[in-house]
Design a protein around this motif. Structure first.
Motif, PDB file in Angstrom:
ATOM      1  N   LEU A 107      24.110   1.003  43.537  1.00  0.00           N
ATOM      2  CA  LEU A 107      25.377   0.372  43.151  1.00  0.00           C
ATOM      3  C   LEU A 107      25.132  -0.858  42.288  1.00  0.00           C
ATOM      4  CD1 LEU A 107      27.415   0.658  46.469  1.00  0.00           C
ATOM      5  CD2 LEU A 107      27.962   1.757  44.288  1.00  0.00           C
ATOM      6  N   ALA A 108      24.140  -1.658  42.669  1.00  0.00           N
ATOM      7  CA  ALA A 108      23.822  -2.867  41.895  1.00  0.00           C
ATOM      8  C   ALA A 108      23.373  -2.497  40.489  1.00  0.00           C
ATOM      9  CB  ALA A 108      22.737  -3.670  42.609  1.00  0.00           C
ATOM     10  N   ALA A 109      22.569  -1.447  40.371  1.00  0.00           N
ATOM     11  CA  ALA A 109      22.077  -1.032  39.057  1.00  0.00           C
ATOM     12  C   ALA A 109      23.202  -0.484  38.189  1.00  0.00           C
ATOM     13  CB  ALA A 109      20.979   0.014  39.218  1.00  0.00           C
ATOM     14  N   ALA A 110      24.084   0.300  38.789  1.00  0.00           N
ATOM     15  CA  ALA A 110      25.155   0.948  38.030  1.00  0.00           C
ATOM     16  C   ALA A 110      26.243  -0.029  37.603  1.00  0.00           C
ATOM     17  CB  ALA A 110      25.763   2.077  38.861  1.00  0.00           C
ATOM     18  N   HIS A 111      26.542  -1.010  38.442  1.00  0.00           N
ATOM     19  CA  HIS A 111      27.687  -1.890  38.174  1.00  0.00           C
ATOM     20  C   HIS A 111      27.315  -3.307  37.743  1.00  0.00           C
ATOM     21  CE1 HIS A 111      30.441   1.173  39.656  1.00  0.00           C
ATOM     22  NE2 HIS A 111      29.674   1.316  40.719  1.00  0.00           N
ATOM     23  N   LEU A 112      26.093  -3.733  38.086  1.00  0.00           N
ATOM     24  CA  LEU A 112      25.686  -5.103  37.762  1.00  0.00           C
ATOM     25  C   LEU A 112      24.485  -5.158  36.832  1.00  0.00           C
ATOM     26  CD1 LEU A 112      25.988  -6.676  41.340  1.00  0.00           C
ATOM     27  CD2 LEU A 112      27.691  -6.727  39.505  1.00  0.00           C
ATOM     28  N   GLY A 113      23.849  -3.998  36.608  1.00  0.00           N
ATOM     29  CA  GLY A 113      22.660  -3.979  35.765  1.00  0.00           C
ATOM     30  C   GLY A 113      21.464  -4.637  36.415  1.00  0.00           C
ATOM     31  N   SER A 114      21.476  -4.740  37.746  1.00  0.00           N
ATOM     32  CA  SER A 114      20.384  -5.372  38.486  1.00  0.00           C
ATOM     33  C   SER A 114      19.838  -4.390  39.506  1.00  0.00           C
ATOM     34  CB  SER A 114      20.885  -6.626  39.200  1.00  0.00           C
ATOM     35  OG  SER A 114      19.909  -7.117  40.108  1.00  0.00           O
ATOM     36  N   ALA A 115      18.512  -4.378  39.708  1.00  0.00           N
ATOM     37  CA  ALA A 115      17.903  -3.484  40.690  1.00  0.00           C
ATOM     38  C   ALA A 115      17.848  -4.115  42.075  1.00  0.00           C
ATOM     39  CB  ALA A 115      16.485  -3.124  40.250  1.00  0.00           C
TER      40      ALA A 115
ATOM     41  N   PRO B 267      18.242  -5.315  45.753  1.00  0.00           N
ATOM     42  CA  PRO B 267      16.973  -5.855  46.270  1.00  0.00           C
ATOM     43  C   PRO B 267      15.759  -4.954  46.014  1.00  0.00           C
ATOM     44  CG  PRO B 267      18.133  -4.788  48.036  1.00  0.00           C
ATOM     45  CD  PRO B 267      19.028  -4.686  46.838  1.00  0.00           C
ATOM     46  N   CYS B 268      15.918  -3.915  45.212  1.00  0.00           N
ATOM     47  CA  CYS B 268      14.782  -3.067  44.862  1.00  0.00           C
ATOM     48  C   CYS B 268      14.003  -3.675  43.700  1.00  0.00           C
ATOM     49  CB  CYS B 268      15.257  -1.663  44.485  1.00  0.00           C
ATOM     50  SG  CYS B 268      16.009  -0.756  45.868  1.00  0.00           S
ATOM     51  N   GLU B 269      12.805  -3.177  43.481  1.00  0.00           N
ATOM     52  CA  GLU B 269      11.987  -3.607  42.350  1.00  0.00           C
ATOM     53  C   GLU B 269      12.480  -2.982  41.054  1.00  0.00           C
ATOM     54  OE1 GLU B 269       8.750  -5.303  41.775  1.00  0.00           O
ATOM     55  OE2 GLU B 269       9.426  -6.378  43.546  1.00  0.00           O
ATOM     56  N   GLU B 270      12.858  -1.717  41.148  1.00  0.00           N
ATOM     57  CA  GLU B 270      13.250  -0.968  39.952  1.00  0.00           C
ATOM     58  C   GLU B 270      14.169   0.168  40.368  1.00  0.00           C
ATOM     59  OE1 GLU B 270      10.469   0.532  36.503  1.00  0.00           O
ATOM     60  OE2 GLU B 270      10.507   2.055  38.078  1.00  0.00           O
ATOM     61  N   VAL B 271      15.182   0.417  39.560  1.00  0.00           N
ATOM     62  CA  VAL B 271      16.080   1.550  39.778  1.00  0.00           C
ATOM     63  C   VAL B 271      16.203   2.320  38.473  1.00  0.00           C
ATOM     64  CG1 VAL B 271      18.438   2.296  40.300  1.00  0.00           C
ATOM     65  CG2 VAL B 271      17.405   0.431  41.614  1.00  0.00           C
ATOM     66  N   ILE B 272      15.981   3.628  38.549  1.00  0.00           N
ATOM     67  CA  ILE B 272      16.197   4.519  37.411  1.00  0.00           C
ATOM     68  C   ILE B 272      17.386   5.399  37.752  1.00  0.00           C
ATOM     69  CG2 ILE B 272      15.229   6.377  36.009  1.00  0.00           C
ATOM     70  CD1 ILE B 272      12.469   5.214  36.501  1.00  0.00           C
ATOM     71  N   LEU B 273      18.461   5.219  37.032  1.00  0.00           N
ATOM     72  CA  LEU B 273      19.666   5.993  37.306  1.00  0.00           C
ATOM     73  C   LEU B 273      19.485   7.430  36.812  1.00  0.00           C
ATOM     74  CD1 LEU B 273      22.353   3.338  36.321  1.00  0.00           C
ATOM     75  CD2 LEU B 273      21.679   4.036  38.633  1.00  0.00           C
ATOM     76  N   PRO B 274      20.101   8.389  37.493  1.00  0.00           N
ATOM     77  CA  PRO B 274      19.908   9.794  37.107  1.00  0.00           C
ATOM     78  C   PRO B 274      20.584  10.119  35.784  1.00  0.00           C
ATOM     79  CG  PRO B 274      21.579   9.609  38.809  1.00  0.00           C
ATOM     80  CD  PRO B 274      20.993   8.247  38.646  1.00  0.00           C
ATOM     81  N   ARG B 275      20.021  11.088  35.102  1.00  0.00           N
ATOM     82  CA  ARG B 275      20.666  11.648  33.923  1.00  0.00           C
ATOM     83  C   ARG B 275      20.455  13.159  33.982  1.00  0.00           C
ATOM     84  NH1 ARG B 275      15.937   9.180  32.158  1.00  0.00           N
ATOM     85  NH2 ARG B 275      14.513  10.498  30.923  1.00  0.00           N
ATOM     86  N   GLN B 276      21.036  13.877  33.095  1.00  0.00           N
ATOM     87  CA  GLN B 276      21.036  15.330  33.182  1.00  0.00           C
ATOM     88  C   GLN B 276      19.621  15.899  33.322  1.00  0.00           C
ATOM     89  OE1 GLN B 276      23.032  17.274  29.946  1.00  0.00           O
ATOM     90  NE2 GLN B 276      23.126  19.252  30.989  1.00  0.00           N
ATOM     91  N   GLY B 277      19.387  16.575  34.447  1.00  0.00           N
ATOM     92  CA  GLY B 277      18.103  17.212  34.686  1.00  0.00           C
ATOM     93  C   GLY B 277      16.992  16.287  35.131  1.00  0.00           C
ATOM     94  N   VAL B 278      17.264  15.004  35.224  1.00  0.00           N
ATOM     95  CA  VAL B 278      16.235  14.022  35.608  1.00  0.00           C
ATOM     96  C   VAL B 278      16.749  13.240  36.820  1.00  0.00           C
ATOM     97  CG1 VAL B 278      14.850  12.055  34.883  1.00  0.00           C
ATOM     98  CG2 VAL B 278      15.475  13.815  33.222  1.00  0.00           C
ATOM     99  N   PRO B 279      16.039  13.273  37.931  1.00  0.00           N
ATOM    100  CA  PRO B 279      16.525  12.582  39.135  1.00  0.00           C
ATOM    101  C   PRO B 279      16.425  11.067  39.017  1.00  0.00           C
ATOM    102  CG  PRO B 279      14.308  13.409  39.499  1.00  0.00           C
ATOM    103  CD  PRO B 279      14.736  13.933  38.151  1.00  0.00           C
ATOM    104  N   GLY B 280      17.319  10.373  39.707  1.00  0.00           N
ATOM    105  CA  GLY B 280      17.238   8.926  39.797  1.00  0.00           C
ATOM    106  C   GLY B 280      16.304   8.524  40.927  1.00  0.00           C
ATOM    107  N   SER B 281      15.844   7.279  40.896  1.00  0.00           N
ATOM    108  CA  SER B 281      14.936   6.817  41.939  1.00  0.00           C
ATOM    109  C   SER B 281      15.006   5.305  42.079  1.00  0.00           C
ATOM    110  CB  SER B 281      13.493   7.240  41.651  1.00  0.00           C
ATOM    111  OG  SER B 281      13.027   6.630  40.453  1.00  0.00           O
TER     112      SER B 281
END
Length: 243
Positions: free
Chosen positions: A35-43, A45-59
């Motif tokens: 939620l922080a990555a999608a709405h605030l552009g911040s990862a 309390p995680c170190e890094e967030v990769i949001l999903p895109r077509q055919g590629v999982p988020g993590s």
């Protein structure tokens, strides 16, 4: 909210089998990070967030608050563990490759460079894990394990074989992967398709992937697996001793 998130994160990475760990704590942290990555552009309390895109999982990549050098890599979707069919999907190779890339953070936390043979990734079985959200532990491999793999690990890619030496008192099946990264290596799929006895007991399966140096000094990996009552994470050294 911040204090609650930190408390959940701490609970999520407690010792395997700890009765105090809330088994959905890690998933709650992942949702917060997404939620922080999608709405605030911040990862955070995680170190890094990769949001999903077509055919590629988020993590999400999470720094363990319990161990100096450990990191956890987990998908942004709800996936229980190795017994989940989705972790055998080819796209799951991206998760393992991202976990492998996080080895640089392990070295940074330790304060010195670690060779690929000193880094391992582990996923505990359903019976040995403390969290019901699929996650890959990334940290140093135990020195004794590293030495035995250098000595007895296969030097070329081939079929599964039973490693002749026990690792931390347990026997493991081993397979070499002759690739410098894991971008196209479906780790769990390789286990399920190559070891029928594992495929029939995925809820008991433990998986460890260790960086390897194969014949001709080629960079590769060892995939190790068993289905004994002993956590895969036991092959890691969370103190990075003798490094």
């Amino acid at each position: 909210m911040l204090c609650l998130t930190i408390a959940l994160l701490t609970a999520a990475v407690t010792d395997v089998g700890s009765a105090s760990a809330h088994r959905n704590a890690l998933w709650q942290v992942v949702q917060t990070c997404a939620l922080a990555a999608a709405h605030l552009g911040s990862a955070f309390p995680c170190e890094e967030v990769i949001l999903p895109r077509q055919g590629v999982p988020g993590s999400a990549l999470i720094k363990s608050p319990r161990y100096r050098t450990e990191f956890l890599l987990t998908p942004l979707t709800a996936v229980a563990g190795l017994e989940s069919p989705s972790v055998r999907w080819q796209g799951s190779s991206q998760l393992w490759n991202r976990a492998w890339k996080a080895r640089s953070k392990v070295s940074a936390s330790l304060g010195r460079h670690l060779p690929r043979t000193a880094i391992a990734m582990a996923v505990n079985s359903r019976t040995e894990r403390s969290q019901d959200q699929f996650h890959i532990h990334i940290d140093c491999v135990a020195v004794s394990v590293e030495k035995k793999l250098v000595l007895k690990g296969p030097k070329v890619e081939g079929p599964w074989q039973l490693l002749p030496l026990a690792l931390m008192g347990k026997r493991y099946w081993i397979k070499a992967v002759d690739k410098p990264d894991l971008e196209t290596t479906n780790v769990v799929g390789i286990i399920a398709s190559g070891l029928p006895q594992a495929r029939g007991a995925m809820h008991h399966v433990n998986v460890v992937v260790v960086g390897a140096e194969l014949a001709g000094a080629r960079p590769g990996f060892y995939i190790l697996t068993n289905w004994e009552s002993s956590a895969a994470e036991r092959l890691l050294d969370h103190d990075c001793t003798s490094r």
